[in-house]
Scaffold this motif. Structure first.
Motif, PDB file in Angstrom:
ATOM      1  N   ARG A 140     -31.285  -3.134  19.137  1.00  0.00           N
ATOM      2  CA  ARG A 140     -32.136  -2.076  19.700  1.00  0.00           C
ATOM      3  C   ARG A 140     -31.224  -1.521  20.834  1.00  0.00           C
ATOM      4  O   ARG A 140     -30.736   0.136  21.262  1.00  0.00           O
ATOM      5  N   HIS A 141     -30.535  -2.346  21.264  1.00  0.00           N
ATOM      6  CA  HIS A 141     -29.985  -1.452  22.599  1.00  0.00           C
ATOM      7  C   HIS A 141     -29.127  -0.885  22.013  1.00  0.00           C
ATOM      8  O   HIS A 141     -28.253  -0.085  22.576  1.00  0.00           O
ATOM      9  N   ARG A 142     -27.729  -1.405  21.012  1.00  0.00           N
ATOM     10  CA  ARG A 142     -26.708  -0.806  20.289  1.00  0.00           C
ATOM     11  C   ARG A 142     -27.301   0.423  19.036  1.00  0.00           C
ATOM     12  O   ARG A 142     -26.357   1.270  19.766  1.00  0.00           O
ATOM     13  N   GLN A 143     -28.514   0.040  18.816  1.00  0.00           N
ATOM     14  CA  GLN A 143     -28.703   1.370  18.267  1.00  0.00           C
ATOM     15  C   GLN A 143     -28.961   2.436  19.439  1.00  0.00           C
ATOM     16  O   GLN A 143     -28.739   3.585  18.766  1.00  0.00           O
ATOM     17  N   ASP A 144     -29.203   2.430  20.228  1.00  0.00           N
ATOM     18  CA  ASP A 144     -29.733   3.268  21.028  1.00  0.00           C
ATOM     19  C   ASP A 144     -28.391   4.259  22.017  1.00  0.00           C
ATOM     20  O   ASP A 144     -28.074   5.399  21.848  1.00  0.00           O
ATOM     21  N   LEU A 145     -26.540   3.539  22.162  1.00  0.00           N
ATOM     22  CA  LEU A 145     -26.119   3.581  22.060  1.00  0.00           C
ATOM     23  C   LEU A 145     -25.042   4.971  21.299  1.00  0.00           C
ATOM     24  O   LEU A 145     -24.050   5.586  21.329  1.00  0.00           O
ATOM     25  N   ALA A 146     -25.476   3.796  19.891  1.00  0.00           N
ATOM     26  CA  ALA A 146     -25.048   4.717  18.789  1.00  0.00           C
ATOM     27  C   ALA A 146     -24.833   5.303  18.593  1.00  0.00           C
ATOM     28  O   ALA A 146     -24.795   6.516  18.170  1.00  0.00           O
ATOM     29  N   ALA A 147     -26.733   5.639  18.763  1.00  0.00           N
ATOM     30  CA  ALA A 147     -27.346   7.382  18.465  1.00  0.00           C
ATOM     31  C   ALA A 147     -26.596   8.461  19.610  1.00  0.00           C
ATOM     32  O   ALA A 147     -25.790   9.913  19.282  1.00  0.00           O
ATOM     33  N   ARG A 148     -26.036   7.665  20.982  1.00  0.00           N
ATOM     34  CA  ARG A 148     -25.641   9.151  22.021  1.00  0.00           C
ATOM     35  C   ARG A 148     -24.213   9.733  21.660  1.00  0.00           C
ATOM     36  O   ARG A 148     -24.070  10.528  21.471  1.00  0.00           O
ATOM     37  N   VAL A 149     -23.652   8.210  21.121  1.00  0.00           N
ATOM     38  CA  VAL A 149     -22.148   8.866  20.242  1.00  0.00           C
ATOM     39  C   VAL A 149     -22.333   9.145  18.901  1.00  0.00           C
ATOM     40  O   VAL A 149     -21.317  10.212  19.520  1.00  0.00           O
ATOM     41  N   HIS A 150     -22.531   8.700  18.417  1.00  0.00           N
ATOM     42  CA  HIS A 150     -23.503   9.832  17.405  1.00  0.00           C
ATOM     43  C   HIS A 150     -23.607  11.390  17.253  1.00  0.00           C
ATOM     44  O   HIS A 150     -23.124  12.429  16.738  1.00  0.00           O
ATOM     45  N   ILE A 151     -24.553  11.262  18.277  1.00  0.00           N
ATOM     46  CA  ILE A 151     -24.712  13.012  18.774  1.00  0.00           C
ATOM     47  C   ILE A 151     -23.057  13.737  19.237  1.00  0.00           C
ATOM     48  O   ILE A 151     -23.136  14.950  18.517  1.00  0.00           O
ATOM     49  N   ALA A 152     -22.080  12.931  20.332  1.00  0.00           N
ATOM     50  CA  ALA A 152     -21.022  13.367  20.922  1.00  0.00           C
ATOM     51  C   ALA A 152     -19.497  13.918  19.254  1.00  0.00           C
ATOM     52  O   ALA A 152     -19.839  15.005  19.345  1.00  0.00           O
ATOM     53  N   ASN A 153     -19.606  12.474  18.277  1.00  0.00           N
ATOM     54  CA  ASN A 153     -19.289  12.953  17.643  1.00  0.00           C
ATOM     55  C   ASN A 153     -19.668  13.826  16.524  1.00  0.00           C
ATOM     56  O   ASN A 153     -18.898  14.357  16.685  1.00  0.00           O
ATOM     57  N   ARG A 154     -20.029  13.959  16.468  1.00  0.00           N
ATOM     58  CA  ARG A 154     -21.285  14.597  15.278  1.00  0.00           C
ATOM     59  C   ARG A 154     -20.408  16.341  15.660  1.00  0.00           C
ATOM     60  O   ARG A 154     -20.062  16.948  15.086  1.00  0.00           O
ATOM     61  N   ILE A 155     -21.099  15.944  16.521  1.00  0.00           N
ATOM     62  CA  ILE A 155     -20.824  17.819  17.496  1.00  0.00           C
ATOM     63  C   ILE A 155     -18.897  18.441  17.142  1.00  0.00           C
ATOM     64  O   ILE A 155     -19.428  19.637  17.817  1.00  0.00           O
ATOM     65  N   ASN A 156     -18.715  17.371  17.483  1.00  0.00           N
ATOM     66  CA  ASN A 156     -17.239  17.281  17.903  1.00  0.00           C
ATOM     67  C   ASN A 156     -17.759  18.442  19.079  1.00  0.00           C
ATOM     68  O   ASN A 156     -16.760  19.478  20.277  1.00  0.00           O
ATOM     69  N   ALA A 157     -18.088  17.680  20.551  1.00  0.00           N
ATOM     70  CA  ALA A 157     -18.083  17.917  21.957  1.00  0.00           C
ATOM     71  C   ALA A 157     -16.830  18.290  22.474  1.00  0.00           C
ATOM     72  O   ALA A 157     -16.009  17.130  22.389  1.00  0.00           O
ATOM     73  N   ASP A 158     -16.606  19.539  23.392  1.00  0.00           N
ATOM     74  CA  ASP A 158     -15.351  19.054  24.651  1.00  0.00           C
ATOM     75  C   ASP A 158     -15.414  17.903  25.519  1.00  0.00           C
ATOM     76  O   ASP A 158     -14.087  17.795  25.501  1.00  0.00           O
ATOM     77  N   ALA A 159     -17.100  17.483  25.810  1.00  0.00           N
ATOM     78  CA  ALA A 159     -16.344  16.612  26.507  1.00  0.00           C
ATOM     79  C   ALA A 159     -18.099  15.782  26.666  1.00  0.00           C
ATOM     80  O   ALA A 159     -19.155  16.792  26.264  1.00  0.00           O
ATOM     81  N   MET A 160     -18.032  14.241  27.151  1.00  0.00           N
ATOM     82  CA  MET A 160     -19.338  13.697  27.975  1.00  0.00           C
ATOM     83  C   MET A 160     -19.317  13.569  28.546  1.00  0.00           C
ATOM     84  O   MET A 160     -18.198  12.762  28.768  1.00  0.00           O
TER      85      MET A 160
END
Length: 273
Positions: A140-160
């Motif tokens: 569950r912990h890694r799933q939570d972290l993966a979701a946060r990273v996925h958001i930034a990567n998916r939208i190609n954010a300028d910074a996180m």
């Protein structure tokens, strides 16, 4: 009950506007399971921009911004308050939790970025985790972290910017520390910019920037830092972290650090580890 599956509230990514009445939030929920994986950066930016236009008309006054925030116009910044839901993060024995402190700071930073005409995307706007959004990891912990990273990567954010609070068995430990990905020069430069600004709030106990081997830092494809804004285990600093005005100061310091980063600053201060 046997045979019944407990239904948890579905986590959401929210673009929200702080209204004069803090209890009333104008929110645009983006159900990440259905949308984040489908919407591209342009679509998310357009939705966030609409929210920011309304924010300019409805948001209450915010402290005077640094003059260099022009560089934040149009920048997509993922604001990630750590922990949430069943994970309280660092805590004391009196009910003070990291997840509540960092959520408030993140909301303040979100508002400041909107005022500066940036495009903030906040990973959580309430007391929940994001593990349901990315079930591919083993825990569950890694799933939570993966979701946060996925958001930034998916939208190609300028910074996180991931916002956290520290804790130590030594009550004397104090001051901000900012972690960066040693494989990313931009991550290191962003960490130096944010740490320098945070250190202005706590010049006596401020740490440096630190190489961090954390899941979010390793897997993020955009400039990412983890900002530990203070120690909940230090009595004096805990008192500050519970003060709304100091939380506002932290949000403004992170905003200024982001502006410094996009201006090209970052002089690589002393590294702790």
């Amino acid at each position: 009950m046997p045979g019944c599956r407990h239904h948890r509230q579905r986590p959401m990514i929210l673009v929200f506007i702080r209204h004069k009445n803090p209890a009333k939030l104008l929110a645009l929920p983006l159900y990440a399971v259905h949308l984040i994986r489908r919407l591209d950066r342009a679509a998310l930016v357009a939705l966030a921009f609409i929210a920011m236009l309304v924010a300019l008309l409805t948001q209450t006054a915010i402290h005077v911004l640094a003059p260099n925030t022009r560089v934040l116009i149009g920048k997509v910044i993922v604001v990630d308050p750590g922990h949430g839901g069943i994970d309280p993060g660092a805590h004391d024995r009196e009910g003070t939790t990291e997840k509540e402190i960092v959520l408030d700071i993140a909301r303040r930073l979100f508002g400041l970025l909107g005022k500066a005409k940036g495009i903030p995307i906040q990973t959580r706007h309430g007391d929940w985790s994001l593990d349901e959004l990315y079930p591919h990891e083993s825990t569950r912990h890694r799933q939570d972290l993966a979701a946060r990273v996925h958001i930034a990567n998916r939208i190609n954010a300028d910074a996180m910017v991931c916002i956290h609070v520290n804790k130590s068995p030594h009550a004397s430990a104090r001051g901000p520390v900012t972690f960066y990905n040693q494989a990313s020069q931009d991550s290191r430069r962003l960490a130096s910019c944010i740490q320098r600004r945070l250190s202005e709030l706590q010049p006596r106990g401020a740490g440096g920037i630190v190489k961090g081997d954390f899941y979010i830092l390793r897997n993020s494809k955009v400039p990412t830092v983890i900002a530990e804004v203070g120690f909940i285990s230090n009595p004096e600093e805990k008192k500050l972290l519970l003060t709304p005005s100091y939380r506002q100061d932290i949000a403004e310091a992170i905003l200024a650090g982001l502006a410094d980063f996009f201006e090209g600053q970052g002089v690589s201060p002393a590294i702790t580890n």
